[in-house]
Design an enzyme around this catalytic site. Structure first.
Site, PDB file in Angstrom:
ATOM      1  N   CYS A 128      36.486  28.258  59.195  1.00  0.00           N
ATOM      2  CA  CYS A 128      37.193  29.542  59.071  1.00  0.00           C
ATOM      3  C   CYS A 128      36.846  30.526  60.201  1.00  0.00           C
ATOM      4  O   CYS A 128      37.714  31.210  60.733  1.00  0.00           O
ATOM      5  CB  CYS A 128      36.922  30.173  57.712  1.00  0.00           C
ATOM      6  SG  CYS A 128      35.217  30.033  57.158  1.00  0.00           S
ATOM      7  N   HIS A 243      36.400  37.591  57.126  1.00  0.00           N
ATOM      8  CA  HIS A 243      35.336  37.473  58.125  1.00  0.00           C
ATOM      9  C   HIS A 243      35.648  38.415  59.297  1.00  0.00           C
ATOM     10  O   HIS A 243      36.805  38.524  59.726  1.00  0.00           O
ATOM     11  CB  HIS A 243      35.270  36.051  58.693  1.00  0.00           C
ATOM     12  CG  HIS A 243      34.777  35.010  57.723  1.00  0.00           C
ATOM     13  ND1 HIS A 243      34.216  35.298  56.505  1.00  0.00           N
ATOM     14  CD2 HIS A 243      34.752  33.651  57.846  1.00  0.00           C
ATOM     15  CE1 HIS A 243      33.871  34.173  55.904  1.00  0.00           C
ATOM     16  NE2 HIS A 243      34.186  33.158  56.687  1.00  0.00           N
TER      17      HIS A 243
END
Ligand SMILES: NC(=O)c1ccc[n+]([C@@H]2O[C@H](COP(=O)([O-])OP(=O)(O)OC[C@H]3O[C@@H](n4cnc5c(N)ncnc54)[C@H](OP(=O)(O)O)[C@@H]3O)[C@@H](O)[C@H]2O)c1
Length: 339
Positions: A128, A243
């Site tokens: 990710c 994130h």
């Protein structure tokens, strides 16, 4: 329009999001089968899904299998990935088991769709934190060739899986009430803390933890640029979804901040949010629930030539996993790669 039989393996955070995103994007689904370890019925957004225990034969007759099981020898990908390919399925795997395998394209569709042409049945979604970074780097690399990347990440607990989200929720209630933090998912309490460790140390890159090594190796594979120097420090923060990354990138040819902003504004899947005087920049609270990669704080590094600083945020469960996997399937259909 042709429709496709789809198998989703795993119904944790990523598997659940895959089922939601398939519906949101109106993926041309003929049938959906959901596999996990245990049988039960799961209800997602009011739709009931019958979950059946995974087996190799469950893949027969499906065109796509989207894997979101856990990694390692007992995880779904190692047990059933190539078995599904043998049964005629295109496997798109969110886990780490095969990302660096030479047989396996590692794909972000906006960046390297051409890698899909030589697929051997199994395609991997990058880690990710890598997906969002390469999405932001690719337009700059095409224009000015990247030499070196130094990145620091600020990663949400959802990146660890559903159990880590529950752990932070529990600590948010327990720790201020004077109860022990009792960390299970991390080596330390995550509530009110910042942990500069994601995964474990590996011999191949002394001193780096596993997530950092993934960012280094995967970036080079996706950009087909083994010469790019990459260093990463990956940090877990008490954020639920999204994130964030501070990226310092040196290019062979100089790019001004204005040129970089222009390139990124035109890049598919990227949204530039960059008005620092008005305190406008990407943040995980804004990126959560969205499919794009958000970039801001674009500026020239004041102490190093041909170097830019960027701030990049994306929803790790969506663009970092579920959405990217489904975009790979859509791209394969568009490129005529599905038998
Ligand atoms: N979370 C992220 O940000 C993120 C981002 C990119 C990639 N990924 C990767 O995506 C995968 C899934 O992550 P997650 O966060 O969704 O994990 P999770 O919330 O822990 O869920 C894991 C799911 O996998 C199923 N599973 C595990 N082993 C299996 C097996 N042998 N056969 C069939 N199903 C199995 C589990 O089944 P039961 O429900 O029956 O136990 C569960 O539904 C992992 O490989 C992860 O590294 C995660």
């Amino acid at each position: 329009m042709r429709k496709y039989s789809v198998v989703v393996v795993g119904i944790g955070l990523v598997g659940t999001r895959i089922l939601q995103v398939l519906r949101e994007r109106k993926f041309p689904v003929k049938s959906i089968k959901v596999l996990a370890r245990s049988a039960r019925t799961e209800t997602i957004d009011g739709v009931d899904y019958e979950v059946v225990p995974a087996s190799a034969d469950a893949f027969a007759g499906a065109e796509f299998a989207l894997f979101a099981g856990t990694e390692g020898a007992k995880g779904a990908s190692q047990l059933y990935g190539w078995e599904a390919v043998k049964r005629g399925c295109i496997v798109i795997d969110n886990g780490d088991d095969f990302r660096m395998d030479d047989r396996v394209p590692l794909v972000v569709p906006e960046v390297n769709p051409e890698a899909l042409r030589n697929h051997q049945g199994l395609i991997a979604v990058p880690n990710c934190s890598t997906v969002q970074m390469v999405a932001a780097l690719a337009p700059l690399h095409r224009a000015a060739r990247i030499r070196r990347v130094v990145v620091t990440t600020f990663q949400a607990v959802s990146g660890t899986g559903g159990a880590a989200v529950t752990e932070l929720e529990r600590q948010v209630a327990d720790v201020p009430a004077g109860k022990p933090a009792n960390p299970q998912q991390y080596p330390h309490q995550i509530f009110g803390n910042v942990i500069p460790q994601i995964s474990t140390l590996k011999d191949i890159f002394p001193g780096y933890y596993g997530e950092e090594i993934k960012m280094i190796r995967e970036t080079r594979k996706i950009l087909s640029a083994p010469e790019i120097a990459v260093s990463a420090t990956c940090v877990r923060v008490p954020v639920y979804f999204g994130h964030s990354e501070a990226i310092n990138v040196e290019t062979e040819k100089k790019l001004t901040a204005a040129q970089a902003r222009e390139l990124l504004s035109k890049a598919p899947g990227i949204v530039v949010v960059d008005d620092p005087a008005k305190s406008r920049y990407p943040m995980p609270l804004d990126a959560a629930g969205k499919d794009e990669v958000f970039v801001g704080r674009i500026r020239e590094d004041s102490c190093h030539a041909n170097t830019l600083d960027l701030w990049c945020v994306a929803d790790n469960i969506r663009k970092g996993a579920a959405t990217n996997a489904i975009q790979i399937a859509e791209k394969m259909i568009e490129m005529g790669l599905v038998k």
